[in-house]
Design a protein around this motif. Sequence first.
Motif, PDB file in Angstrom:
ATOM      1  N   TYR A   2      -4.303  -7.788   2.716  1.00  0.00           N
ATOM      2  CA  TYR A   2      -4.057  -8.917   3.767  1.00  0.00           C
ATOM      3  C   TYR A   2      -5.185  -8.555   4.649  1.00  0.00           C
ATOM      4  CZ  TYR A   2      -1.383  -4.576   4.864  1.00  0.00           C
ATOM      5  OH  TYR A   2      -0.766  -3.436   4.877  1.00  0.00           O
ATOM      6  N   LYS A   3      -6.262  -7.879   4.458  1.00  0.00           N
ATOM      7  CA  LYS A   3      -7.164  -7.509   5.547  1.00  0.00           C
ATOM      8  C   LYS A   3      -8.258  -8.250   4.877  1.00  0.00           C
ATOM      9  CE  LYS A   3      -5.480  -3.086   6.798  1.00  0.00           C
ATOM     10  NZ  LYS A   3      -4.798  -3.219   8.136  1.00  0.00           N
TER      11      LYS A   3
ATOM     12  N   LEU B  96       0.701  -1.307   0.071  1.00  0.00           N
ATOM     13  CA  LEU B  96      -0.008   0.056   0.063  1.00  0.00           C
ATOM     14  C   LEU B  96       1.054   1.394   0.174  1.00  0.00           C
ATOM     15  CD1 LEU B  96      -3.179   0.411   2.080  1.00  0.00           C
ATOM     16  CD2 LEU B  96      -1.647   2.371   1.698  1.00  0.00           C
ATOM     17  N   THR B  97       1.740   1.524   0.903  1.00  0.00           N
ATOM     18  CA  THR B  97       2.473   2.740   1.182  1.00  0.00           C
ATOM     19  C   THR B  97       3.380   2.773   0.031  1.00  0.00           C
ATOM     20  OG1 THR B  97       2.367   2.127   3.567  1.00  0.00           O
ATOM     21  CG2 THR B  97       3.860   4.176   2.635  1.00  0.00           C
TER      22      THR B  97
ATOM     23  N   ASP C 151       0.427   6.658   6.142  1.00  0.00           N
ATOM     24  CA  ASP C 151      -0.118   7.402   5.078  1.00  0.00           C
ATOM     25  C   ASP C 151       0.517   8.797   5.460  1.00  0.00           C
ATOM     26  OD1 ASP C 151      -1.729   5.019   4.905  1.00  0.00           O
ATOM     27  OD2 ASP C 151      -3.461   6.188   4.250  1.00  0.00           O
TER      28      ASP C 151
ATOM     29  N   ASP D  26      -7.682   5.889   0.355  1.00  0.00           N
ATOM     30  CA  ASP D  26      -6.708   4.588   0.904  1.00  0.00           C
ATOM     31  C   ASP D  26      -7.858   3.643   1.071  1.00  0.00           C
ATOM     32  OD1 ASP D  26      -5.662   2.995   2.480  1.00  0.00           O
ATOM     33  OD2 ASP D  26      -4.588   4.073   3.596  1.00  0.00           O
TER      34      ASP D  26
ATOM     35  N   PHE E 297      -3.889   6.982   9.340  1.00  0.00           N
ATOM     36  CA  PHE E 297      -3.098   5.994   9.534  1.00  0.00           C
ATOM     37  C   PHE E 297      -1.307   6.536   9.425  1.00  0.00           C
ATOM     38  CE2 PHE E 297      -0.662   1.958   8.895  1.00  0.00           C
ATOM     39  CZ  PHE E 297      -1.152   1.108   9.621  1.00  0.00           C
TER      40      PHE E 297
ATOM     41  N   ALA F 118      -7.526   0.546   2.228  1.00  0.00           N
ATOM     42  CA  ALA F 118      -7.143  -0.742   3.094  1.00  0.00           C
ATOM     43  C   ALA F 118      -8.205  -1.100   3.887  1.00  0.00           C
ATOM     44  CB  ALA F 118      -5.951  -0.048   3.943  1.00  0.00           C
ATOM     45  N   HIS F 119      -9.455  -0.466   4.311  1.00  0.00           N
ATOM     46  CA  HIS F 119     -10.332  -0.826   5.244  1.00  0.00           C
ATOM     47  C   HIS F 119     -11.590  -1.173   4.579  1.00  0.00           C
ATOM     48  CE1 HIS F 119      -7.760  -1.243   9.099  1.00  0.00           C
ATOM     49  NE2 HIS F 119      -7.105  -0.441   8.196  1.00  0.00           N
TER      50      HIS F 119
END
Length: 436
Positions: free
Chosen positions: A245-246, A107-108, A138, A220, A135, A222-223
């Motif tokens: 990976y989440k 991600l980053t 970020d 973002d 986060f 991610a979630h």
Amino acid sequence: MTHTTTTLAEARARDAADPLRGFRNRFALPRDARGEPLTYLCGHSLGLLPLAARTLVNEELEEWSRFAVLGHEQARRAWIPYHENLTAGLATLTGAEASEVVAMNSLTVNLHLMLASFYRPHGKRTRILIEAGAFSSDRHAVTSQIAWHGLDPERTLIELAPEPGEDLVSEEAIEAHLTRHGEEIALVLWPGVQFRTGQAFDLARIARATHARGCIAGFDLAHSIGNMPLELHALDADFAVWCSYKYLNGGPGAIGGCFVHRRHSEAQPRGRHGGGLPGVRLAGWWGHEEATRFRMEPQFEAAAGAASWQVSNPPILAAAPLIASLDIFTQAGMSALRAKSVALTDFTEQLIRPLAPRVNVLTPAASAQRGCQLSLRLAAGAADGRRVFNALTGRGVICDWRSPDIIRVAPVPLYNTFEDASRFAQVLTEILQAAA
Ligand SMILES: Cc1ncc(COP(=O)(O)O)c(C=O)c1O
């Protein structure tokens, strides 16, 4: 019948009626040291292993041992275009056209690559707007990008905080900020779901307000990915990044992904919201047009679409499990998953509501404003929260702790059950009763 047995019976009845119940068997369910099953509510941090991932990874190891370098072309899923195995699934989950998404890096790293292209401070328009409490990675990425451009992060980064005493930032507050300060802002980076509070945002509304002021809208996810339905193309996001990976169950350190709206990769002139991709990207050979990549010529010829932002060749072993997981998502369907997610999260919240005011749920109550994560705070403070969290872990309930004082739990619709939710609420209630 006691309240507990009523709840458990209801949970089991709801599980029996759940059309997605079979998917749980397609994941490895973790167990404790004695072999007892754990109640796993931590898919917001690391999703479970799809059993089919083992086969896929083993196949790649086999192909490597059998073909060695020839596997790049001769493996049953040839390694050169390996990332393309992930494209359709990612496009469906993000509401993108196939050419707008690519699986790559983490991600980053993807965020840096996107900022290199989309954060082009000029004149008065230099600032980046993020949420206060973003986060850490970020924030590190945007502050270092600001400094990379020779600007002062202290003066250039805007961190929009909730109103004093509140935990959530409203879309109205974002709009109001953009209305007042939009002409100084180059780029807005916003989460789809805030990692600490579990608040889900109306991304279409944020993109609209951002574009109305001539700024770039980056997200973002991610979630969000695999958690919320997404429509990145339709809502006109400029770019988005995520990890796998989440909720995507791609495994620890799995390959991440990114979205670039077609209008940018096609290098169309700046459209109605004034400003397209200024034509820069940090390039590498994997972003080169595939048909001519191996001529190894010095000039870079960009591949079509988001794929042109790839830098390196894909990590096959970190991508293989995601093929298995995306296949499960395709079979389950995001709309069915979302319907179960809403029901399961509501059920979980109802079970812990009687624990208020000792336990408070920070996450918004409205389904549209949350995915499956619930963030809990203990009224007695962080030390109490930490003790309760440790006790949950000790009783086999796996959730996580986010500094300074939050317990995060996520009943994930692919593999969690209403019975998991009931057990969590029961154990939490008992821990609190024992401490009273
Ligand atoms: C919101 C958010 N941003 C960034 C990251 C960092 O991800 P990575 O280590 O893949 O760069 C995470 C990881 O959990 C995250 O949740």
